[in-house]
Design a protein around this motif. Sequence first.
Motif, short mmCIF file in Angstrom:
data_model
loop_
_atom_site.label_atom_id
_atom_site.label_comp_id
_atom_site.label_asym_id
_atom_site.label_seq_id
_atom_site.Cartn_x
_atom_site.Cartn_y
_atom_site.Cartn_z
N SER A 197 0.80 -1.20 0.06
CA SER A 197 -0.07 0.02 -0.06
C SER A 197 0.77 1.39 0.03
O SER A 197 0.55 2.14 -0.55
CB SER A 197 -0.86 -0.03 1.08
OG SER A 197 -0.16 -0.05 2.49
N GLN A 198 2.04 1.42 0.79
CA GLN A 198 3.04 2.20 0.77
C GLN A 198 3.56 2.80 -0.75
O GLN A 198 3.67 3.85 -1.42
CB GLN A 198 3.97 2.31 1.77
CG GLN A 198 3.34 2.39 3.03
CD GLN A 198 4.65 2.05 4.11
OE1 GLN A 198 5.57 0.92 4.07
NE2 GLN A 198 5.06 2.77 5.22
N ALA A 199 3.84 1.64 -1.25
CA ALA A 199 4.39 1.60 -2.53
C ALA A 199 3.52 2.05 -3.41
O ALA A 199 3.75 2.95 -4.43
CB ALA A 199 5.07 0.22 -2.94
N GLY A 200 2.21 1.62 -3.36
CA GLY A 200 1.10 2.03 -4.45
C GLY A 200 0.93 3.37 -4.14
O GLY A 200 0.56 4.07 -5.29
N ARG A 201 0.68 4.02 -3.07
CA ARG A 201 0.63 5.41 -2.76
C ARG A 201 1.82 6.27 -3.24
O ARG A 201 1.45 7.22 -3.85
CB ARG A 201 0.34 5.66 -1.20
CG ARG A 201 -1.04 5.24 -0.75
CD ARG A 201 -1.41 5.90 0.58
NE ARG A 201 -0.33 5.18 1.66
CZ ARG A 201 -0.47 4.21 2.38
NH1 ARG A 201 -1.42 3.25 2.27
NH2 ARG A 201 0.46 3.99 3.15
N ARG A 202 2.85 5.70 -3.21
CA ARG A 202 3.89 6.44 -3.75
C ARG A 202 4.03 6.54 -5.33
O ARG A 202 4.06 7.64 -5.85
CB ARG A 202 5.26 5.98 -3.38
CG ARG A 202 5.93 6.43 -2.13
CD ARG A 202 7.12 5.72 -1.81
NE ARG A 202 7.57 6.18 -0.38
CZ ARG A 202 8.47 7.14 -0.21
NH1 ARG A 202 9.15 8.02 -1.03
NH2 ARG A 202 8.95 7.48 0.91
N ARG A 203 3.69 5.40 -5.79
CA ARG A 203 3.26 5.52 -7.22
C ARG A 203 2.28 6.63 -7.83
O ARG A 203 2.41 7.13 -8.92
CB ARG A 203 3.19 4.08 -7.88
CG ARG A 203 2.99 4.20 -9.46
CD ARG A 203 2.74 3.07 -10.17
NE ARG A 203 2.22 1.82 -9.34
CZ ARG A 203 2.39 0.73 -9.74
NH1 ARG A 203 3.04 0.41 -11.00
NH2 ARG A 203 1.75 -0.55 -8.92
N ALA A 225 0.65 11.59 -10.15
CA ALA A 225 -0.39 12.89 -9.91
C ALA A 225 0.57 14.09 -10.04
O ALA A 225 0.27 15.18 -10.83
CB ALA A 225 -0.98 12.74 -8.54
N GLU A 226 1.68 14.03 -9.73
CA GLU A 226 2.69 15.04 -9.75
C GLU A 226 3.31 15.14 -11.12
O GLU A 226 3.95 16.21 -11.39
CB GLU A 226 3.73 14.97 -8.64
CG GLU A 226 3.06 15.15 -7.09
CD GLU A 226 4.20 15.00 -6.29
OE1 GLU A 226 5.28 14.48 -6.23
OE2 GLU A 226 3.78 15.38 -4.88
N GLY A 227 3.08 14.26 -12.04
CA GLY A 227 3.77 14.46 -13.48
C GLY A 227 5.11 13.83 -13.67
O GLY A 227 5.60 13.98 -14.70
#
Length: 156
Positions: free
Chosen positions: A38-44, A49-51
């Motif tokens: 879940s942490q890795a997925g949120r970072r991705r 989102a930030e481009g």
Amino acid sequence: MKAPHMLDIVDQKLLSALQKDAHLTAQQLGEILNLSASQAGRRRQRLEAEGYIRSYEARLDPDKLGLSVQGFVQVHLESHGPEQSERFARLVRTRPEITSAWTMTGEADYLLRVFCADLPALNRLLHEILLPHPTVSRVQSQIVMAQLKSDGPLPT
């Protein structure tokens, strides 16, 4: 799009891993980064989102598609006004055999990367499409004999 933040070492490792294999799951990324899935997925998701991650693409084999000639074409324009540049840019966007194009400093105005089925197809592109265009004064082409390094990942 959110304003980008500074990349930490984990972000850099994540981007590096995804450039090598965009199919990595959150679970696999977590294992590589020593994070939970879940942490890795949120970072991705944040990096998307930030481009930082613009898209995911498949790299196709040009030889298997019958595109045996790769070349680079330097294009010199007749004049350099905004209208001429836009007219040439429109032509470039319509030609599927032109896979990338750059405006350049130096002698040439543009550098085009092209893939064609064969030398006659390259010749047609040069002599029937590019040279007759009203903004083009001349072209110079180089045919790729061998590619020593394929398009690689960006340094992270």
